[in-house]
Design a protein around this motif. Structure first.
Motif, PDB file in Angstrom:
ATOM      1  N   GLU A 300      11.060  16.489  23.158  1.00  0.00           N
ATOM      2  CA  GLU A 300       9.691  16.712  22.633  1.00  0.00           C
ATOM      3  C   GLU A 300       8.667  16.838  23.751  1.00  0.00           C
ATOM      4  O   GLU A 300       7.627  17.467  23.581  1.00  0.00           O
ATOM      5  N   LYS A 301       8.961  16.257  24.908  1.00  0.00           N
ATOM      6  CA  LYS A 301       8.026  16.380  26.044  1.00  0.00           C
ATOM      7  C   LYS A 301       8.311  17.652  26.844  1.00  0.00           C
ATOM      8  O   LYS A 301       7.636  17.915  27.844  1.00  0.00           O
ATOM      9  N   ALA A 302       9.367  18.398  26.452  1.00  0.00           N
ATOM     10  CA  ALA A 302       9.780  19.632  27.148  1.00  0.00           C
ATOM     11  C   ALA A 302      10.048  19.387  28.635  1.00  0.00           C
ATOM     12  O   ALA A 302       9.849  20.275  29.472  1.00  0.00           O
ATOM     13  N   ALA A 303      10.541  18.189  28.932  1.00  0.00           N
ATOM     14  CA  ALA A 303      10.850  17.853  30.328  1.00  0.00           C
ATOM     15  C   ALA A 303      11.985  18.730  30.855  1.00  0.00           C
ATOM     16  O   ALA A 303      12.091  18.963  32.062  1.00  0.00           O
ATOM     17  N   ASP A 304      12.812  19.241  29.937  1.00  0.00           N
ATOM     18  CA  ASP A 304      13.937  20.094  30.332  1.00  0.00           C
ATOM     19  C   ASP A 304      13.476  21.406  30.972  1.00  0.00           C
ATOM     20  O   ASP A 304      14.250  22.070  31.655  1.00  0.00           O
ATOM     21  N   LEU A 305      12.221  21.803  30.743  1.00  0.00           N
ATOM     22  CA  LEU A 305      11.716  23.055  31.335  1.00  0.00           C
ATOM     23  C   LEU A 305      11.334  22.868  32.800  1.00  0.00           C
ATOM     24  O   LEU A 305      11.225  23.842  33.559  1.00  0.00           O
ATOM     25  N   ARG A 374       6.580  19.926  23.525  1.00  0.00           N
ATOM     26  CA  ARG A 374       6.856  20.688  22.288  1.00  0.00           C
ATOM     27  C   ARG A 374       6.148  20.010  21.122  1.00  0.00           C
ATOM     28  O   ARG A 374       5.642  20.680  20.228  1.00  0.00           O
ATOM     29  N   VAL A 375       6.191  18.677  21.129  1.00  0.00           N
ATOM     30  CA  VAL A 375       5.481  17.891  20.103  1.00  0.00           C
ATOM     31  C   VAL A 375       4.629  16.858  20.832  1.00  0.00           C
ATOM     32  O   VAL A 375       5.136  16.158  21.706  1.00  0.00           O
ATOM     33  N   GLY A 399      -2.517  16.641  19.846  1.00  0.00           N
ATOM     34  CA  GLY A 399      -3.699  16.068  20.488  1.00  0.00           C
ATOM     35  C   GLY A 399      -4.059  16.758  21.794  1.00  0.00           C
ATOM     36  O   GLY A 399      -5.205  16.637  22.257  1.00  0.00           O
ATOM     37  N   LEU A 400      -3.108  17.471  22.377  1.00  0.00           N
ATOM     38  CA  LEU A 400      -3.424  18.201  23.619  1.00  0.00           C
ATOM     39  C   LEU A 400      -4.442  19.286  23.304  1.00  0.00           C
ATOM     40  O   LEU A 400      -5.387  19.526  24.052  1.00  0.00           O
ATOM     41  N   ARG A 401      -4.215  19.934  22.177  1.00  0.00           N
ATOM     42  CA  ARG A 401      -5.141  20.977  21.751  1.00  0.00           C
ATOM     43  C   ARG A 401      -6.536  20.412  21.444  1.00  0.00           C
ATOM     44  O   ARG A 401      -7.550  21.060  21.682  1.00  0.00           O
ATOM     45  N   ASP A 402      -6.552  19.178  20.932  1.00  0.00           N
ATOM     46  CA  ASP A 402      -7.835  18.589  20.536  1.00  0.00           C
ATOM     47  C   ASP A 402      -8.610  17.978  21.697  1.00  0.00           C
ATOM     48  O   ASP A 402      -9.767  17.590  21.533  1.00  0.00           O
ATOM     49  N   THR A 403      -7.969  17.841  22.858  1.00  0.00           N
ATOM     50  CA  THR A 403      -8.658  17.175  23.970  1.00  0.00           C
ATOM     51  C   THR A 403      -8.846  18.055  25.200  1.00  0.00           C
ATOM     52  O   THR A 403      -9.594  17.683  26.104  1.00  0.00           O
ATOM     53  N   VAL A 404      -8.141  19.181  25.250  1.00  0.00           N
ATOM     54  CA  VAL A 404      -8.240  20.021  26.458  1.00  0.00           C
ATOM     55  C   VAL A 404      -8.698  21.426  26.070  1.00  0.00           C
ATOM     56  O   VAL A 404      -8.086  22.071  25.228  1.00  0.00           O
ATOM     57  N   ILE A 405      -9.790  21.884  26.690  1.00  0.00           N
ATOM     58  CA  ILE A 405     -10.263  23.254  26.457  1.00  0.00           C
ATOM     59  C   ILE A 405      -9.920  24.065  27.707  1.00  0.00           C
ATOM     60  O   ILE A 405     -10.165  23.620  28.837  1.00  0.00           O
ATOM     61  N   ALA A 420       6.360  26.710  24.805  1.00  0.00           N
ATOM     62  CA  ALA A 420       7.132  25.783  25.643  1.00  0.00           C
ATOM     63  C   ALA A 420       8.266  26.571  26.291  1.00  0.00           C
ATOM     64  O   ALA A 420       9.430  26.490  25.895  1.00  0.00           O
ATOM     65  N   THR A 421       7.887  27.414  27.278  1.00  0.00           N
ATOM     66  CA  THR A 421       8.882  28.214  27.993  1.00  0.00           C
ATOM     67  C   THR A 421       8.628  28.064  29.493  1.00  0.00           C
ATOM     68  O   THR A 421       7.510  27.751  29.912  1.00  0.00           O
TER      69      THR A 421
END
Ligand code: ADP
Ligand code: GLC
Length: 471
Positions: A300-305, A374-375, A399-405, A420-421
């Motif tokens: 969910e943290k997309a650490a694999d990328l 990812r989540v 929440g990333l969308r709600d806190t970062v412009i 998430a690519t």
């Protein structure tokens, strides 16, 4: 109002992720608003336990299926956290070094919940609100309403906060005997797709459900690890309340983990000195922008990328940057991150494990924070980073969308991408380099993000308002 928070984590007693941070802060701010907020959690074998004094406030026992447990509730003596802290000791079951990850976690957290309800059922008074957090406390509202011995608690209003709907605590119906003497007509409240599902059960039983950002609230109706229909059906009682950050703990001006401390006024020099500490320790080049990642190394943290994105960035952007990662989780990702060290000497380094002090040093000394999640129901890292003058690079979710412009948008200050690519992550790193190469603009952005207000005051009031509506 008297509010009892029930949770598996609470900073600084025991923390694995953001749940701990939130439960360690929200009650403190609710008390500051004139209410009585308390926390009850399991007694693990943590440093906090040995360094503080406790009083025994209650002893009891209960049956769980064929087991019989004695339990003790202890209370921290000095109220130093800003709220009353109660720990549940169930000998041999909860008093372990880690919070999660044992084969008997189902038994551990079910027993914890029974002990809490059993204790509460013997109070001379009733709390005004029982506030449960995540699935580890998700069976509490059901037990208060449908366990025959605890039904006198049924009228107490309950609230569930979902910090992450990916984790639901499912167990087979063969474990239904663990729940004390319950009304079997109500089996449907426990069930979700032929399993007992504590998170789904809590959603069905509580008066109000909250989650930790407005965008995640909307996303849960289409992406909630199988519970989407439930959230669609129950949307009338669901609200999004953005987490705050504990500005007493996360303040670069007084943070004892970092050296030197700094404020918005001397952020340039202050951050540089903190960066030097990191670069010396991890063999990195202080003249290059430093990108960090802190977190659980999970899907969910997309650490694999990250491994591929780091390779691609170093090779295709002439090694113009450094990377430093802190985290633990998925064994394959951990292995890749360790392995890369010898191949990208001087460009990349990492520390596998959990390290509270290093996390503060990273927020203080870095230039950019990567969060390709990812989540991400809320995410606290990006808010901590901004308070320490580190520019967040985040995926456009939760929440990333709600806190970062995005800095390309009006009033923007961070970097936001959609997918998430590996491509989107490397392209964002490229954009970050452009931002960094314009010192005046970069400085202005740092000043802007350090000024943003993510404090708990506003959100703590929203919770109180919500409680008042159901009291
Ligand atoms: P989540 O709760 O999903 O892990 P959040 O962003 O809400 O994500 O919170 C993560 C919290 O855990 C932050 O306080 C972050 O600094 C901390 N954290 C995560 N991984 C580590 C680690 N390896 N070492 C120290 N702190 C960590
Ligand atoms: C969860 C979420 C995270 C959130 C935290 C605190 O662990 O994954 O996004 O910030 O809870 O609510």
């Amino acid at each position: 109002m008297e509010i009892l928070h029930i949770s598996a984590e609470c900073y600084p007693v025991a923390k694995v992720g953001g749940l701990g941070d939130v439960v360690g802060a929200l009650p403190k701010y609710q008390n500051q608003l004139g209410h009585i907020a308390k926390v009850v959690m399991p007694m693990y074998r943590t440093k906090f336990l040995y360094e503080h004094d406790f009083d025994i406030v209650h002893k009891g026992s209960f049956g769980m299926g064929t087991y019989w447990f004695n339990y003790t509730i202890i209370k921290e003596r000095t109220n130093k956290l800003g709220f009353d802290l109660y720990l549940v000791d169930i000998n041999g079951l909860l008093d372990r070094e880690s919070v999660y990850g044992y084969g008997d976690d189902t038994e551990r957290f079910t027993a914890f919940q029974i002990a809490v309800v059993d204790w509460m059922s013997q109070w001379q008074h009733r709390p005004d609100i029982v506030h449960v957090h995540d699935h580890q406390a998700g069976l509490v509202p059901f037990m208060m309403q449908h366990c025959l011995g605890y039904r006198h608690l049924a009228a107490v209003p309950t609230v569930l906060t979902i910090h992450n709907a990916q984790y639901q605590g499912q167990m087979g119906w063969d474990k239904s005997g663990y729940i004390p003497n319950w009304d079997t007509w109500e089996w449907g409240k426990l069930d979700w797709r032929n399993n007992i599902n504590p998170l789904a059960c809590a959603v069905k039983c509580v008066r109000q459900v909250t989650t930790v950002s407005q965008t995640y609230l909307e996303e849960m109706r289409s992406n909630a690890n199988g519970l989407e229909n439930l959230f669609e059906y129950e949307k009338g009682k669901c609200t999004g309340i953005l987490n705050g950050i504990d500005t007493d703990v996360w303040d670069p001006a007084v943070d004892t983990y970092i050296d030197p401390n700094f404020t918005k006024k001397d952020a340039g020099l202050g951050k540089l000195a903190n960066k030097k500490v990191l670069c010396d320790e991890f063999n990195l080049d202080i003249s290059k922008p430093l990108f960090i990642f802190i977190g659980r190394l999970v899907h969910e943290k997309a650490a694999d990328l990250l491994p591929q994105a780091i390779y691609d960035s170093v090779y295709h952007m002439e090694g113009k940057m450094n990377f430093l990662l802190l985290g633990s989780g998925d064994a394959n990702v951990e292995w890749e991150l360790e392995n890369m060290k010898s191949q990208l000497v001087g460009y990349y380094n990492s520390k596998i494990g959990y390290n509270e002090k290093l996390s503060h040093q990273l927020y203080a000394g870095a230039d950019f924070l990567l969060m390709p999640s990812r989540v991400e129901p809320c995410g606290l890292n990006q808010m901590y980073a901004m308070r320490y003058g580190t520019v967040p690079i985040v995926r456009n979710t939760g929440g990333l969308r709600d806190t970062v412009i995005d800095f390309g948008d009006p009033g923007g200050y961070g970097i936001r991408f959609n997918d998430a690519t590996v491509w989107d992550v490397t392209y964002s790193i490229h954009r970050a380099l452009e931002m960094y190469s314009q010192p005046e603009i970069f400085k202005e952005i740092i000043a802007t993000i350090m000024e943003l207000d993510f404090s708990w005051e506003t959100s703590a009031k929203k919770y109180i308002k919500l409680y008042e509506s159901i009291k």
